[in-house]
Write an enzyme that holds these catalytic residues in place. Structure first.
Site, PDB file in Angstrom:
ATOM      1  N   SER A 291       3.155   3.154  -6.657  1.00 19.12           N
ATOM      2  CA  SER A 291       3.363   4.478  -6.054  1.00 19.12           C
ATOM      3  C   SER A 291       4.744   4.621  -5.421  1.00 19.12           C
ATOM      4  O   SER A 291       5.345   3.633  -4.957  1.00 19.12           O
ATOM      5  CB  SER A 291       2.307   4.704  -4.970  1.00 19.12           C
ATOM      6  OG  SER A 291       2.615   5.835  -4.187  1.00 19.12           O
TER       7      SER A 291
ATOM      8  N   TYR B  67      -1.007   2.153   2.731  1.00 22.04           N
ATOM      9  CA  TYR B  67      -1.269   2.376   1.295  1.00 22.04           C
ATOM     10  C   TYR B  67      -0.066   1.884   0.478  1.00 22.04           C
ATOM     11  O   TYR B  67      -0.237   1.172  -0.529  1.00 22.04           O
ATOM     12  CB  TYR B  67      -1.539   3.865   1.075  1.00 22.04           C
ATOM     13  CG  TYR B  67      -1.396   4.327  -0.346  1.00 22.04           C
ATOM     14  CD1 TYR B  67      -2.342   4.004  -1.316  1.00 22.04           C
ATOM     15  CD2 TYR B  67      -0.300   5.118  -0.731  1.00 22.04           C
ATOM     16  CE1 TYR B  67      -2.205   4.444  -2.626  1.00 22.04           C
ATOM     17  CE2 TYR B  67      -0.160   5.565  -2.029  1.00 22.04           C
ATOM     18  CZ  TYR B  67      -1.104   5.220  -2.982  1.00 22.04           C
ATOM     19  OH  TYR B  67      -0.965   5.644  -4.269  1.00 22.04           O
TER      20      TYR B  67
ATOM     21  N   ASN C  78      -9.978  -2.259  -1.762  1.00 17.49           N
ATOM     22  CA  ASN C  78      -9.901  -1.570  -3.065  1.00 17.49           C
ATOM     23  C   ASN C  78      -8.576  -1.817  -3.785  1.00 17.49           C
ATOM     24  O   ASN C  78      -8.541  -1.955  -5.003  1.00 17.49           O
ATOM     25  CB  ASN C  78     -10.086  -0.063  -2.866  1.00 17.49           C
ATOM     26  CG  ASN C  78     -11.466   0.261  -2.339  1.00 17.49           C
ATOM     27  OD1 ASN C  78     -12.468  -0.042  -2.988  1.00 17.49           O
ATOM     28  ND2 ASN C  78     -11.535   0.851  -1.149  1.00 17.49           N
TER      29      ASN C  78
ATOM     30  N   LYS D 150       0.404  -1.124  -2.433  1.00 16.40           N
ATOM     31  CA  LYS D 150       1.007  -0.967  -3.765  1.00 16.40           C
ATOM     32  C   LYS D 150       2.097  -2.006  -3.977  1.00 16.40           C
ATOM     33  O   LYS D 150       2.248  -2.561  -5.070  1.00 16.40           O
ATOM     34  CB  LYS D 150       1.546   0.457  -3.929  1.00 16.40           C
ATOM     35  CG  LYS D 150       0.441   1.498  -4.026  1.00 16.40           C
ATOM     36  CD  LYS D 150      -0.431   1.232  -5.247  1.00 16.40           C
ATOM     37  CE  LYS D 150      -1.634   2.125  -5.330  1.00 16.40           C
ATOM     38  NZ  LYS D 150      -2.472   1.848  -6.512  1.00 16.40           N
TER      39      LYS D 150
END
Ligand SMILES: NC(=O)C1=CN([C@@H]2O[C@H](COP(=O)(O)OP(=O)(O)OC[C@H]3O[C@@H](n4cnc5c(N)ncnc54)[C@H](O)[C@@H]3O)[C@@H](O)[C@H]2O)C=CC1
Ligand SMILES: O=C1O[C@H](COP(=O)(O)O)[C@@H](O)[C@H](O)[C@H]1O
Length: 257
Positions: free
Chosen positions: A109, A146, A84, A150
């Site tokens: 982020s 995660y 994703n 980013k």
């Protein structure tokens, strides 16, 4: 000036903050794999960002893309962020170049740099008498997979800017909450981004001229360990909110008029 904006991940929280402030300001095309649950401005495309054909089609006639879609969970597993966040983001950049889009704004982020928050620096760096400051020129130092995804998105943006002359702004968003800053969470208060400032920051990303930028997306909190100087200078960001003006859920100080 940009007229038509494609917003990926439009059905989520950041999308809600952006549309809450800017619904009437642009011709919106919204894209999400989840259909809308209420009235939305413009046209809504239900598609997955890993579907290259659908994403390319959604870019037709678009001036600027705000790319939010992805797995936002700091604890997200590798297979999800790979698909994703990394593959999906590459698909978006590739389609933007192919469609002749002017600029892509990428939702990065705080977790891309989360491991600057070392045991030695915390919790002091979350407090007002500490002056530790990241300014966006530092290398990524992700705090989870995660965050790695980013950092990869930022690097994809760098490549698509250098190789294809696409304008790219990467916004390292802090902690977006509606109405008031996070409660009993010093870290979140230092990186609070209000809904109003969020909409304003992305508005500046649509309107400003830039090449490749990494900026922090937080409000003008008294205590911050992310500098907003670059967002001010490169984009004209002028935030109105400050987590120090709140006592819990109550706003106890009014911003200067
Ligand atoms: N909310 C926050 O405080 C922060 C958010 N971000 C980033 O901002 C972006 C938006 O975050 P939120 O709005 O909070 O998350 P959210 O989960 O509320 O919204 C994300 C939206 O993207 C859609 N989506 C996910 N994968 C997709 C795919 N493969 N294809 C099409 N649509 C897909 C989801 O259906 C959802 O509507 C994310 O990229 C997140 O990493 C970054 C830092 C802080
Ligand atoms: O990137 C993100 O960051 C925010 C803030 O991080 P947290 O560790 O303080 O929760 C997070 O809420 C959001 O879900 C995530 O996408």
């Amino acid at each position: 000036m940009a007229q038509s904006v494609l917003l990926t991940g439009a059905a989520g929280r950041v999308g809600d903050a952006i549309l809450g402030g800017l619904a009437d300001d642009y011709e919106w095309r919204l894209l999400d794999r989840e259909p809308p649950t209420d009235d939305q401005p413009g046209e809504f495309v239900v598609a997955d960002i890993t579907d290259a054909e659908a994403v390319r089609e959604a870019m037709d006639g678009i001036d600027v893309v705000i790319h939010l879609a992805g797995d936002p969970r700091p604890e997200a597993p590798w297979n999800s962020v790979l698909t994703n966040n990394i593959d999906g983001t590459q698909t978006v950049f590739e389609a933007a170049v192919d469609a002749g889009v002017e600029a892509v704004v990428f939702a990065s982020s705080n977790h891309a740099v989360g491991n600057y928050e070392t045991d030695e620096r915390t919790p002091e760096m979350y407090r007002e008498d500490d002056d530790y400051l990241l300014d966006g020129t530092e290398l990524p130092r992700p705090s989870n997979l995660y965050g790695v995804s980013k950092a990869a998105g930022e690097t994809l943006g760098r490549y698509y800017h250098d190789e294809h002359d696409l304008s790219v702004a990467c916004v390292r968003i802090g902690n977006l909450t509606q109405g008031h800053p996070p409660i009993d969470y010093e870290r979140g208060q230092a990186m609070w981004l209000s809904y109003r400032d969020c909409a304003h920051l992305f508005d500046r990303c649509i309107r400003a001229d830039y090449d490749y930028e990494i900026v922090y997306g937080i409000s003008d909190n008294d205590r911050k360990y992310y500098s907003i100087a670059r967002a001010r200078a490169a984009l004209g960001y002028d935030p109105q909110d400050n987590s120090a003006y709140y006592d819990g859920e109550e706003q106890v100080v009014e911003p200067d008029a």
